[in-house]
Scaffold this motif. Structure first.
Motif, PDB file in Angstrom:
ATOM      1  N   GLY A 140       0.696  -1.212   0.045  1.00  0.00           N
ATOM      2  CA  GLY A 140       0.131   0.050   0.119  1.00  0.00           C
ATOM      3  C   GLY A 140       0.949   1.362  -0.089  1.00  0.00           C
ATOM      4  N   ILE A 153       0.629  -0.997  -5.154  1.00  0.00           N
ATOM      5  CA  ILE A 153      -0.759  -0.401  -5.231  1.00  0.00           C
ATOM      6  C   ILE A 153      -1.683  -1.495  -5.365  1.00  0.00           C
ATOM      7  CG2 ILE A 153       0.009   1.738  -6.387  1.00  0.00           C
ATOM      8  CD1 ILE A 153      -0.841   0.669  -8.930  1.00  0.00           C
ATOM      9  N   ALA A 174      -5.091  -0.874  -9.506  1.00  0.00           N
ATOM     10  CA  ALA A 174      -5.005  -0.616  -7.977  1.00  0.00           C
ATOM     11  C   ALA A 174      -6.221  -1.001  -7.163  1.00  0.00           C
ATOM     12  CB  ALA A 174      -4.771   0.951  -7.960  1.00  0.00           C
ATOM     13  N   ALA A 175      -5.832  -1.434  -5.979  1.00  0.00           N
ATOM     14  CA  ALA A 175      -6.826  -1.719  -4.800  1.00  0.00           C
ATOM     15  C   ALA A 175      -7.981  -2.686  -5.547  1.00  0.00           C
ATOM     16  CB  ALA A 175      -7.371  -0.352  -4.306  1.00  0.00           C
ATOM     17  N   SER A 190      -4.616  -1.311  -1.037  1.00  0.00           N
ATOM     18  CA  SER A 190      -4.846   0.053  -0.804  1.00  0.00           C
ATOM     19  C   SER A 190      -4.106   0.286   0.598  1.00  0.00           C
ATOM     20  CB  SER A 190      -6.161   0.561  -0.599  1.00  0.00           C
ATOM     21  OG  SER A 190      -6.783   0.048   0.235  1.00  0.00           O
ATOM     22  N   ARG A 191      -3.612   1.537   0.869  1.00  0.00           N
ATOM     23  CA  ARG A 191      -2.957   1.843   1.877  1.00  0.00           C
ATOM     24  C   ARG A 191      -3.923   1.747   2.976  1.00  0.00           C
ATOM     25  NH1 ARG A 191       1.627   4.655   3.528  1.00  0.00           N
ATOM     26  NH2 ARG A 191       1.731   5.616   5.435  1.00  0.00           N
ATOM     27  N   GLU A 192      -5.177   2.270   2.740  1.00  0.00           N
ATOM     28  CA  GLU A 192      -6.199   2.501   3.731  1.00  0.00           C
ATOM     29  C   GLU A 192      -6.674   0.953   4.379  1.00  0.00           C
ATOM     30  OE1 GLU A 192      -5.864   5.825   1.493  1.00  0.00           O
ATOM     31  OE2 GLU A 192      -6.298   3.852   0.708  1.00  0.00           O
TER      32      GLU A 192
END
Length: 713
Positions: free
Chosen positions: A176, A181, A403-404, A184-186
């Motif tokens: 993340g 990617i 991504a994500a 996700s970072r979240e």
């Protein structure tokens, strides 16, 4: 009659009761106290080291290690620097799962070069980010950084310096972050609430009870990426496999400790601002169910002894390390005769970071132990850092993955599930595989086995003569762990030396009620001469537990609770082992012939799986086992607060894989529509297929049939 007298004498011994079962105390969380107590001898430490290392591997989903598929590395975009080069790299740690980062190499390598793995912490876009001017000026003013240009990227400063010292450096992205990617970072670092669409018995996602029961977690994915990153680094022909180091700060410090603990290819470790008896790492990417139960970061660092290891203090949770933790590490290194191999850089006046002073300490430590030949202390010089665009892995010729993508997340976990199941099916087909892989994993899931069940003593409460038998209640006190088990005994006056532990979700009432009424199946055993023991397992002495306790952290992540505390399922399994330990380890001074001829355990309804797991960990201390599984599977539990939730429970072929540990001891099995192939194969592999008895009659007749089997010779 002689046997009966001995049993009654045994039950009448009085010991002082404890104030309360310690398991009712508040749960431990990541902000607890985690001391390291070095064992008295190297031999004891080596045994402990093996267990904790296995605990890490099980918790992170790496026992056994996932199949190492081709990395398919792509190296491109070389940039020439002053005595070094920078390249962009991505490879697959698992099919379609990309690890991204930068590779720094010396320009002119003479012979074999040392390799360095550099992990980063939770700074957003860490590898690609440049520090803001106002932040940098404050760091310079405090002495944390030296240069206005180089200080803008501590990661580039460190990689550049190491490459100029002749090292090949792999600096990769945490999940993340920067070019990583696909998740996700979240999700990876900010997960807070369970996602119903990911909490299913098929195609589940991270943080779900299903993922937890399969030991699938972000911590494990990042650890696998580190292992595969080491594979990549060592695949480079110029890298010296005898001189490979790992370092990183904060979350990168956690990754440093873990990789160094589990992978012998690392020869020097330098975890920064993370080795502490205090806070253990607050992010979801630093925690996993099972990971720190009865252990912690200082012990994780100790696993690397006696190889060279440095660490530091800062004005954070590490600030007391000089007096709490580090002296214990020194003691361990001294036991190996390698006290010069462990080093602490004091820096309590600095904030939580990998500052220039600490980086210099690492370079100097590395220079000393890898014999690089530079003048000490080694310090950086100034340079112009590269821009994020120059370092980014993805471009038009190397397009980024989606991504994500929720489907990617599901498919990734499905691959790990299928890969593990294929490996474990082959492993479980042999007695050696069950003994060497699945049973050691079960020890970690439960956190205890018969061998360390504890010193258990008897505290009597009430005794009633019931003509042909004596009914007695009391408490078994596990003095080693401060635990209690309330039990009832029915002891026939014509005792044959056998004891049956009869367990049910209703506790002692499944044997006899307060008015003296006895379960007919139990009475059949007593009339046949067997003593029967019923028990209230932990939290069975009142209303049925609907949801287990969790720590105060509001984020719905099982690892925040079960990374530091045993599950309720495990605690109840501990009680079964305590009972067995008491029966098998009574004081021989009580009289002749007190050893029981036979100890059997029967488990009904919700206790069937608990008895199954306990019996598999009790080895020959339990002679025969009767269980009704009621078709239970850990993989069907969709609430991590469910009393039957067990982290890792589904990973090792679910309940059938754990039941297979019974082989070749006699097993009476009910509750299955058909005998699971894993169990059948385990008994056939030991040439003891006749010891497996499957009950297929009416459920109302189960207990009577089991009583008859338990009474048979």
């Amino acid at each position: 009659m002689k046997h009966f007298i001995v049993l009654v004498a045994l039950l009448c011994i009085t010991v002082t009761t404890s104030a309360e079962d310690v398991r009712h105390q508040p749960l431990k969380d990541l902000n607890g106290y985690f001391p390291f107590n070095p064992p008295e001898s190297i031999e004891q430490w080596e045994q402990r080291r093996e267990y904790v290392r296995r605990q890490i591997l099980v918790a992170t989903g790496l026992w056994p290690m996932p199949t190492k598929t081709p990395l398919n590395p792509v190296i491109h975009g070389k940039i020439e620097g002053d005595g070094y080069t920078v390249e962009k790299v991505y490879f697959e740690s698992a099919p379609g799962f990309f690890v991204t980062g930068n590779l720094y190499r010396p320009t002119n390598i003479q012979g074999k070069a040392p390799g360095v793995m550099l992990a980063h912490g939770h700074h957003k876009d860490a590898r690609l980010d440049l520090t803001a001017d106002n932040t940098l000026r404050n760091l310079i003013a405090d002495g944390a950084e030296r240069f206005e240009r180089a200080g803008r990227s501590t990661y580039q400063s460190q990689c550049r310096q190491l490459a100029r010292m002749g090292c090949v450096v792999w600096q990769w992205d945490m999940l993340g972050d920067s070019d990583s990617i696909q998740l996700s970072r979240e999700l990876v670092h900010g997960f807070a609430k369970q996602r119903p669409e990911m909490n299913t018995t098929k195609d589940w996602g991270l943080f779900s009870p299903q993922a937890e029961s399969h030991c699938q977690n972000v911590m494990g994915l990042q650890t696998l990426n580190a292992v595969r990153g080491l594979d990549f680094l060592l695949s480079l022909p110029e890298v010296d496999p005898e001189r490979v180091a790992v370092t990183g700060a904060s979350g990168g410090g956690t990754q440093t400790m873990i990789l160094a603990a589990i992978d012998d290819r690392i020869k020097l470790s330098f975890p920064v601002v993370m080795v502490s008896t205090s806070m253990q790492g607050g992010c979801t990417c630093e925690n996993a169910s099972l990971l720190r139960v009865n252990t912690g970061n200082v012990e994780f660092a100790a696993l690397f002894a006696p190889k060279p290891q440095g660490m530091n203090t800062a004005n954070d949770w590490t600030k007391e390390m000089a007096t709490k933790g580090f002296p214990d590490l020194q003691k361990l290194y001294m036991a190996y005769g390698k006290q010069d191999n462990v080093f602490l850089k004091r820096g309590e006046h600095f904030p939580h970071n990998y500052n220039a002073v600490t980086r210099s300490a690492f370079y100097t430590f590395l220079n000393k132990h890898f014999k690089l030949g530079f003048q000490a202390p080694v310090v950086e010089d100034d340079f112009d850092p590269l821009s994020p665009d120059q370092l980014s892995v993805w471009d038009e010729k190397h397009p980024a993955p989606k991504a994500a993508d929720p489907d990617f997340e599901r498919n990734l976990l499905a691959w790990f599930t299928e890969d593990a199941e294929q490996q474990l099916q082959d492993i479980a087909a042999t007695p050696e595989g069950l003994r060497d892989v699945i049973r050691p994993a079960a020890e970690v899931l439960i956190g205890r086995s018969y061998a360390n069940a504890g010193d258990v003593q008897w505290a009597p409460q009430d005794k009633q003569d019931r003509a042909d038998y004596v009914q007695q209640t009391g408490t078994l006190l596990n003095k080693t762990y401060g635990e209690e088990v309330n039990v009832v005994w029915l002891s026939p006056k014509q005792w044959n030396g056998r004891v049956v532990i009869w367990l049910d979700e209703t506790g002692k009432a499944a044997v006899c009620t307060d008015d003296g009424s006895v379960n007919p199946a139990v009475m059949k055993l007593v009339q046949a001469g067997s003593a029967v023991l019923g028990a209230d397992l932990f939290d069975q002495d009142g209303e049925a537990v609907k949801q287990t306790r969790v720590v105060a952290n509001p984020r719905e992540f099982a690892g925040y609770t079960f990374g530091y505390n045993h599950s309720l399922f495990a605690k109840r399994t501990h009680d079964v082992l305590s009972i067995v330990s008491f029966l098998r380890n009574t004081d021989s001074s009580l009289g002749p012939n007190i050893e029981y001829k036979n100890v059997a355990v029967a488990g009904w309804h919700g206790t069937g799986p608990i008895v199954a797991v306990a019996s598999g960990l009790a080895d020959d201390a339990i002679d025969r086992t009767a269980i009704d599984t009621n078709g239970f599977r850990f993989g069907k539990v969709l609430d991590y607060r469910n009393p039957m939730f067990l982290p890792g429970g589904a990973k090792y072929l679910d309940l059938p894989g754990l039941i297979a540990l019974q082989a070749p001891r006699p097993l009476w099995l009910a509750g299955e529509t058909q005998t699971p192939a894993t169990i059948t194969a385990a008994y056939q592999a030991t040439s003891q297929a006749d010891k497996l008895v499957t009950f297929t009659g009416e459920s109302a007749q189960e207990q009577a049939a089991a009583s008859e089997w338990l009474s048979s010779n």
